[in-house]
Design a protein around this motif. Structure first.
Motif, PDB file in Angstrom:
ATOM      1  N   SER A 111      48.611  54.777  18.745  1.00 22.67           N
ATOM      2  CA  SER A 111      49.823  54.223  19.323  1.00 22.67           C
ATOM      3  C   SER A 111      50.780  53.846  18.219  1.00 22.67           C
ATOM      4  N   SER A 112      52.016  54.338  18.350  1.00 26.32           N
ATOM      5  CA  SER A 112      53.072  53.979  17.401  1.00 26.32           C
ATOM      6  C   SER A 112      53.951  52.862  17.937  1.00 26.32           C
ATOM      7  N   TYR A 113      53.617  52.366  19.129  1.00 20.73           N
ATOM      8  CA  TYR A 113      54.435  51.316  19.746  1.00 20.73           C
ATOM      9  C   TYR A 113      54.093  49.967  19.130  1.00 20.73           C
ATOM     10  N   GLU A 114      55.113  49.249  18.707  1.00 22.40           N
ATOM     11  CA  GLU A 114      54.923  47.924  18.125  1.00 22.40           C
ATOM     12  C   GLU A 114      54.862  46.900  19.253  1.00 22.40           C
ATOM     13  N   HIS A 115      53.676  46.575  19.650  1.00 22.03           N
ATOM     14  CA  HIS A 115      53.511  45.665  20.777  1.00 22.03           C
ATOM     15  C   HIS A 115      53.584  44.233  20.300  1.00 22.03           C
ATOM     16  N   LYS A 116      54.056  43.383  21.221  1.00 24.15           N
ATOM     17  CA  LYS A 116      54.238  41.970  20.899  1.00 24.15           C
ATOM     18  C   LYS A 116      52.978  41.161  21.206  1.00 24.15           C
ATOM     19  N   HIS A 117      52.210  41.606  22.160  1.00 24.72           N
ATOM     20  CA  HIS A 117      51.060  40.822  22.610  1.00 24.72           C
ATOM     21  C   HIS A 117      49.796  41.366  21.938  1.00 24.72           C
ATOM     22  N   GLN A 118      49.542  40.924  20.742  1.00 28.28           N
ATOM     23  CA  GLN A 118      48.391  41.418  20.007  1.00 28.28           C
ATOM     24  C   GLN A 118      47.081  40.991  20.666  1.00 28.28           C
ATOM     25  N   ASP A 119      47.049  39.790  21.241  1.00 26.87           N
ATOM     26  CA  ASP A 119      45.799  39.287  21.813  1.00 26.87           C
ATOM     27  C   ASP A 119      45.397  40.029  23.069  1.00 26.87           C
ATOM     28  N   ASN A 120      46.364  40.533  23.827  1.00 27.79           N
ATOM     29  CA  ASN A 120      46.071  41.164  25.106  1.00 27.79           C
ATOM     30  C   ASN A 120      46.149  42.693  25.041  1.00 27.79           C
ATOM     31  N   TRP A 121      46.199  43.256  23.855  1.00 26.99           N
ATOM     32  CA  TRP A 121      46.364  44.709  23.767  1.00 26.99           C
ATOM     33  C   TRP A 121      45.061  45.408  24.149  1.00 26.99           C
ATOM     34  N   LEU A 122      45.184  46.440  25.016  1.00 30.75           N
ATOM     35  CA  LEU A 122      44.021  47.156  25.536  1.00 30.75           C
ATOM     36  C   LEU A 122      44.104  48.623  25.149  1.00 30.75           C
ATOM     37  N   ILE A 182      54.361  45.958  28.339  1.00 31.83           N
ATOM     38  CA  ILE A 182      53.376  46.960  27.915  1.00 31.83           C
ATOM     39  C   ILE A 182      52.285  46.230  27.144  1.00 31.83           C
ATOM     40  N   PHE A 183      51.036  46.398  27.614  1.00 35.18           N
ATOM     41  CA  PHE A 183      49.946  45.688  26.945  1.00 35.18           C
ATOM     42  C   PHE A 183      48.741  46.582  26.681  1.00 35.18           C
ATOM     43  N   GLY A 184      48.966  47.889  26.564  1.00 41.72           N
ATOM     44  CA  GLY A 184      47.844  48.752  26.235  1.00 41.72           C
ATOM     45  C   GLY A 184      48.191  50.222  26.339  1.00 41.72           C
ATOM     46  N   THR A 185      47.204  51.058  26.030  1.00 40.02           N
ATOM     47  CA  THR A 185      47.359  52.507  26.108  1.00 40.02           C
ATOM     48  C   THR A 185      46.253  53.087  26.965  1.00 40.02           C
ATOM     49  N   LEU A 186      46.531  54.286  27.492  1.00 37.10           N
ATOM     50  CA  LEU A 186      45.550  55.010  28.294  1.00 37.10           C
ATOM     51  C   LEU A 186      45.454  56.430  27.762  1.00 37.10           C
ATOM     52  N   ASN A 187      44.241  56.783  27.349  1.00 37.98           N
ATOM     53  CA  ASN A 187      43.944  58.148  26.887  1.00 37.98           C
ATOM     54  C   ASN A 187      44.861  58.582  25.734  1.00 37.98           C
ATOM     55  N   LEU A 188      45.229  57.650  24.873  1.00 41.92           N
ATOM     56  CA  LEU A 188      46.024  57.981  23.694  1.00 41.92           C
ATOM     57  C   LEU A 188      45.167  57.778  22.451  1.00 41.92           C
ATOM     58  N   PRO A 189      45.152  58.772  21.516  1.00 40.99           N
ATOM     59  CA  PRO A 189      44.340  58.609  20.298  1.00 40.99           C
ATOM     60  C   PRO A 189      44.883  57.529  19.378  1.00 40.99           C
ATOM     61  N   THR A 223      51.187  50.639  36.356  1.00 39.03           N
ATOM     62  CA  THR A 223      51.324  52.089  36.198  1.00 39.03           C
ATOM     63  C   THR A 223      51.335  52.399  34.703  1.00 39.03           C
ATOM     64  N   ILE A 224      51.629  53.646  34.365  1.00 38.82           N
ATOM     65  CA  ILE A 224      51.756  54.049  32.965  1.00 38.82           C
ATOM     66  C   ILE A 224      53.114  54.706  32.766  1.00 38.82           C
ATOM     67  N   VAL A 225      53.617  54.629  31.544  1.00 33.85           N
ATOM     68  CA  VAL A 225      54.866  55.294  31.173  1.00 33.85           C
ATOM     69  C   VAL A 225      54.609  56.133  29.936  1.00 33.85           C
ATOM     70  N   GLY A 239      49.406  57.566  28.456  1.00 34.42           N
ATOM     71  CA  GLY A 239      50.636  56.858  28.139  1.00 34.42           C
ATOM     72  C   GLY A 239      50.344  55.399  27.878  1.00 34.42           C
ATOM     73  N   TYR A 240      51.375  54.596  28.150  1.00 35.75           N
ATOM     74  CA  TYR A 240      51.295  53.165  27.888  1.00 35.75           C
ATOM     75  C   TYR A 240      51.133  52.402  29.207  1.00 35.75           C
ATOM     76  N   LEU A 241      50.246  51.450  29.205  1.00 36.45           N
ATOM     77  CA  LEU A 241      49.967  50.658  30.397  1.00 36.45           C
ATOM     78  C   LEU A 241      51.073  49.626  30.610  1.00 36.45           C
ATOM     79  N   VAL A 242      51.607  49.606  31.826  1.00 33.64           N
ATOM     80  CA  VAL A 242      52.668  48.671  32.201  1.00 33.64           C
ATOM     81  C   VAL A 242      52.124  47.747  33.283  1.00 33.64           C
ATOM     82  N   GLY A 243      52.408  46.477  33.149  1.00 36.13           N
ATOM     83  CA  GLY A 243      51.953  45.526  34.163  1.00 36.13           C
ATOM     84  C   GLY A 243      52.393  44.121  33.831  1.00 36.13           C
ATOM     85  N   TRP A 244      51.720  43.181  34.466  1.00 34.07           N
ATOM     86  CA  TRP A 244      52.040  41.772  34.292  1.00 34.07           C
ATOM     87  C   TRP A 244      50.902  41.075  33.544  1.00 34.07           C
ATOM     88  N   SER A 245      51.277  40.194  32.665  1.00 37.25           N
ATOM     89  CA  SER A 245      50.309  39.322  32.015  1.00 37.25           C
ATOM     90  C   SER A 245      50.402  37.965  32.710  1.00 37.25           C
TER      91      SER A 245
END
Length: 646
Positions: free
Chosen positions: A86-97, A77-84, A50-52, A34-40
């Motif tokens: 991502s269709s999510y339009e993330h705002k934090h391009q520099d911190n995307w994992l 949301i600043f990244g993905t876990l075990n996803l081939p 956690t992940i959602v 899923g998508y990584l959730v946390g604090w920057s």
């Protein structure tokens, strides 16, 4: 207001910047995706919570504002876990994992997103999310157990001055050796970041349970009936507590009342009054502490500062409960063996304190241990001593019939705690040995005066004289008559000195014996009043509840490959408080007892005949008194606290 902020920039450092990813251990599994959730926390500090599965569900969670006590609004949301992909339009391009976690025992691998990641040094820091419901939390600083207002030391004491001098030296060393700007760990590990790590588990639970967090109707109905029952008893309990508080205030007023400002009060004279004063002042503070913890429990958010209050309250309650248990046990033992205890006390009073002392004094008349003493002075001192002993013996005989009643009184005082029993026994020993103290004080004064006169006469032979105004020794020319008179007095006092010294040693031994017993009682009282019982049990049961800092340990390192970044894996572990730190203040208390009774000053006082005073009560009780508010809460404020807080 959010505490997420950007720390000092590291772009000016000579080394490449370090990207730190805080990864919750055992909170995210390798089978999850899923998508990584946390604090920057900053551009170089990312805290994974956690992940959602569904980002829209996470957006709904942020809009509902499940809890205002956690940093929910700052989540992102600043990244993905075990996803081939991502269709999510993330705002934090520099911190995307983009992270892969292949097996249960493998480390998370972070893949490059763009070419700018080549200049980053990646650190993955594992941390175990503390569970607030179990009172677990992380802390950069050791947990302060005593919560003193100022210090446990008197500001004029030598121990306090040494501690202040050491603190000043450490501060000067920090000024001489400042931390270099490359030390990014010093800037990253801040109290705000550690607070985010403490909130990680609760936020993880909120996200997992949203939006299905409901209570059953059975639980709601049982809570409703229980609250109705509590509402009926609540006014009765509060009025009863207020009655006890008024009675408490009256007893404290009697204990601390002074007939004249220059006269001592009961607390200054009796150990039992001091012990009662301590317990009553603690009881005055317990409702305030409980109400504060009740409000914090109602808010469902406990921070480190509030947890200290929790430890302080329950440590005192545990000490008082164990004190009462020991007291009831001693009470039952004394009442079951009442004749034996009465006979033992009668033997101590009339045989050891009266008859044996009289035999020792009369033995000093006839060349004790082969020493030839002055007969006239011996007879005078012996007659005076025997007369004092006989007078006190007559006083004790009038109270001999009340010994069983007094023993029962001490036994029943055990229901108020073993500490009160020991304090009463200490006062009883002090009162019953007044005659020994009078004999010691008279012999010590006589011996000290004689030494001082001999010292002054020695200055006369040297042609010296003490200048009282300037507090120094000056030269002086004596007349022949003055020298002759001084020689005669010096000769007489030198011949009298062995006789006075023998009696002084005899009475000093009795005084040291009594003071040894009193020191044992004081040590037991200090143990019952100051022992960190609750804290010790917390340390044994769950070390994470008593933190003393953080340990960083290198786990593994991986070099850069085709798609992954070079990563250093570390484990951030809570360092539990050591037993030595827990008992640090109590070691200082033991050193005070030892330094008072076994110090060089005490030895010199014995040699020159100066009376040995008992240890000041402030040095024994200042640890407990320092944890109490001053002044204590008034009855009116307590009434307002009970009946105005809803």
């Amino acid at each position: 207001m959010s505490r997420i902020h950007t720390p000092i920039s590291v772009s000016s450092t000579r080394c490449n910047p370090v990207l730190r990813v805080y990864w919750p251990k055992n909170q995210i599994q390798h089978v999850d995706s899923g998508y990584l959730v946390g604090w920057s926390y900053s551009p170089f500090d990312l805290v994974v919570v956690t992940i959602v599965k569904n980002p829209s569900r996470f957006d709904d969670f942020l809009q509902t504002k499940q809890s205002s006590f956690y940093e929910v609004e700052s989540l992102g949301i600043f990244g993905t876990l075990n996803l081939p992909y991502s269709s999510y339009e993330h705002k934090h391009q520099d911190n995307w994992l983009n992270i892969r976690l292949r097996t249960q025992f493998s480390h998370p691998q972070i893949y490059r997103v763009n070419d700018s990641d080549l200049s980053l040094n990646l650190h993955v820091i594992y941390y175990v999310p503390p569970q607030p419901k179990r009172m677990q939390f992380l802390s950069l600083e050791p947990l302060s157990l005593l919560l003193l207002k100022d210090s446990v030391f008197d500001h004029s004491s030598l121990e306090y001055k040494k501690d202040q001098h050491l603190q000043n030296l450490l501060h000067k060393l920090d000024l001489h050796f400042p931390r270099r700007p490359e030390n990014t760990w010093y800037r990253s590990l801040r109290s705000d970041l550690v607070e985010l790590l403490n909130q990680s588990f609760e936020v993880h639970v909120l996200l997992r349970e949203y939006p299905n967090r409901k209570n059953s109707m059975l639980i709601k109905s049982s809570k409703r009936y229980f609250l109705c029952f509590l509402n009926l008893l609540h006014p009765i309990v509060l009025i009863f507590i207020m009655f006890l508080r008024v009675l408490n205030e009256f007893i404290l007023h009697v204990i601390n009342y002074r007939i004249h400002p220059a006269f001592p009060n009961m607390r200054d004279i009796f150990v039992s009054a001091r012990q009662v004063d301590l317990r009553l002042q603690q009881a005055c503070f317990w409702p305030v502490q409980y109400m504060k913890l009740w409000m914090l429990r109602k808010s469902k958010h406990v921070i480190m500062k509030d947890y200290k209050e929790y430890i302080r309250l329950y440590n005192n309650l545990w000490l008082v409960a164990n004190d009462i248990i020991f007291g009831i046990t001693m009470c039952s033992f004394i009442l079951e063996n009442l004749p034996l205890v009465v006979n033992l006390l009668d033997k101590v009073l009339f045989k050891f304190a009266i008859e044996d002392v009289r035999v020792m004094v009369t033995w000093l008349i006839d060349t004790p241990a082969g020493l030839k003493l002055n007969n006239d002075i011996c007879k005078f001192i012996v007659k005076l001593s025997v007369w004092i002993i006989d007078v006190w013996y007559t006083v004790l005989l009038s109270f001999r019939q009340y010994i069983p009643w007094f023993v029962r009184t001490i036994a029943f005082s055990g229901f108020c705690g073993a500490s009160l029993m020991i304090a009463l026994m200490s006062d009883f020993l002090t009162i019953m040995t007044i005659h020994l103290y009078v004999l010691y004080l008279a012999a010590a004064r006589l011996y000290n005066w004689q030494l001082r006169i001999i010292y002054s006469l020695l200055q006369l032979f040297r042609g010296k004289k003490r200048n009282v105004l300037r507090n120094r020794i000056d030269s002086y020319e004596y007349d022949l008559d003055q020298l002759l008179l001084g020689t005669i007095l010096f000769t007489v006092l030198i011949f009298f000195l062995p006789t006075i010294y023998v009696f002084y040693i005899a009475f000093a031994v009795t005084r040291i014996t009594v003071m040894t017993c009193l020191a044992i009682f004081e040590t037991i009282l200090a143990f019952l009043n100051h022992f960190p019982l609750f804290v010790t049990m917390l340390r044994i049961k769950d070390p994470y509840r008593i933190p003393s800092g953080l340990n960083l340990e290198i786990v593994n390192s991986e070099s850069s490959k085709e798609n992954t970044m070079a990563t250093l894996y570390l484990f951030c572990e809570s360092k539990p408080m050591s037993f030595g730190s827990m008992f640090d203040h109590y070691r200082k208390l033991a050193r005070r007892l030892i330094s008072h009774y076994l110090s060089q000053t005490t030895l010199i006082s014995l040699l020159v005949g100066c009376p040995i005073p008992p240890i000041p009560a402030e040095q024994l009780y200042n640890i407990q008194y320092a944890m109490l508010p001053h002044p204590r809460i008034s009855v009116k404020k307590l009434w307002n606290l009970f009946f105005e807080i809803k």
